[in-house]
Design a protein around this motif. Sequence first.
Motif, PDB file in Angstrom:
ATOM      1  N   TYR A 169      -7.445   7.748  -6.903  1.00 22.98           N
ATOM      2  CA  TYR A 169      -7.014   6.765  -5.904  1.00 22.98           C
ATOM      3  C   TYR A 169      -7.868   6.909  -4.644  1.00 22.98           C
ATOM      4  N   ASP A 188     -10.938   7.938  -4.465  1.00 18.92           N
ATOM      5  CA  ASP A 188     -12.294   7.424  -4.726  1.00 18.92           C
ATOM      6  C   ASP A 188     -12.358   5.905  -4.577  1.00 18.92           C
ATOM      7  N   LYS A 189     -11.256   5.214  -4.867  1.00 19.67           N
ATOM      8  CA  LYS A 189     -11.238   3.760  -4.797  1.00 19.67           C
ATOM      9  C   LYS A 189     -10.884   3.233  -3.404  1.00 19.67           C
ATOM     10  N   SER A 190     -10.345   4.093  -2.551  1.00 20.05           N
ATOM     11  CA  SER A 190      -9.892   3.656  -1.236  1.00 20.05           C
ATOM     12  C   SER A 190     -11.035   3.648  -0.226  1.00 20.05           C
ATOM     13  N   THR A 191     -10.969   2.700   0.715  1.00 19.23           N
ATOM     14  CA  THR A 191     -11.950   2.630   1.807  1.00 19.23           C
ATOM     15  C   THR A 191     -11.353   3.146   3.120  1.00 19.23           C
ATOM     16  N   ASP A 192     -10.112   3.561   3.068  1.00 27.28           N
ATOM     17  CA  ASP A 192      -9.418   4.082   4.254  1.00 27.28           C
ATOM     18  C   ASP A 192      -9.602   5.586   4.296  1.00 27.28           C
ATOM     19  N   MET A 193     -10.331   6.067   5.297  1.00 25.99           N
ATOM     20  CA  MET A 193     -10.641   7.492   5.361  1.00 25.99           C
ATOM     21  C   MET A 193      -9.397   8.343   5.571  1.00 25.99           C
ATOM     22  N   GLU A 251       0.831  -1.208   0.000  1.00 28.38           N
ATOM     23  CA  GLU A 251       0.000   0.000   0.000  1.00 28.38           C
ATOM     24  C   GLU A 251       0.864   1.256   0.000  1.00 28.38           C
ATOM     25  N   VAL A 253      -8.148   8.704   2.051  1.00 28.50           N
ATOM     26  CA  VAL A 253      -9.104   9.524   1.289  1.00 28.50           C
ATOM     27  C   VAL A 253      -8.951  10.998   1.636  1.00 28.50           C
TER      28      VAL A 253
END
Length: 250
Positions: free
Chosen positions: A104, A106-111, A82, A114
């Motif tokens: 990138y 928009d695709k991440s779930t890690d705030m 990562e 983001v």
Amino acid sequence: MKRFDWTIGLGVFVGTTAIVAGAWFEDLNIGFLWHPTAFLIVGGGTLGAVIVRRGVAGITNALRAIWQLRLRNDEDEAHKIELAKLAWLSRSAQKNGVKTFEDYADKSTDMLIVQGLNLVADGVAKEQIKEVMTRRLDLEDEEGLQDSATLEAAGGFAPTFGILGAVLGLISVLRVLDKPDALGVGIATAFVATIYGLSLANLLFFPLASRLRARHETQMKRREELVTVILSLGSKESPRAIINQLNLVK
């Protein structure tokens, strides 16, 4: 990759076996170690005190965290990948501009990622990004320590209720002073609650709290490394410079 961690069960088994074996070597009746009333006082009292201290939600979250300890998370490799992906965004941004960071994010779930990449895309100054990221890390650090704090509270309460159980047992013994034959058994039984309290605190609650705290500290180090990469992206450092800074290549 997650692997089953058998060390916690092993540790509890070894500790319990040592206590029982020690009692047996001293020619004590092992049956004396089982006392439902003492267990009720210590277990119930500790649970009640922790509910007052942390609430039902705190206990539920702590139990969930303990359950997760049964699996060992080997996330080092995934974390390094990562970090490397984030580092190489710098090269892509030179060609495609800030849209690279936005895509990138928009695709991440890690705030954390983001928020950080969006700030970089917006051209926010490095000092401001660092301030925002630091506040988020502080919040995550505080929330991550809640479960270990719950177990540490239980570890502090259990011996106290063990003493309370012993006192109640001695009060019961004082009622049969006219029966000398029952005094020895009564006094021995009274101190079983103390054994329960000390054993739960030092064999279960405090060790589990330390395990949770160690896992949290490891996670926070990884989060700090993510922030370092994000700040480097804001400074437009090269991918190689970022990777070398974090010692991702050995």
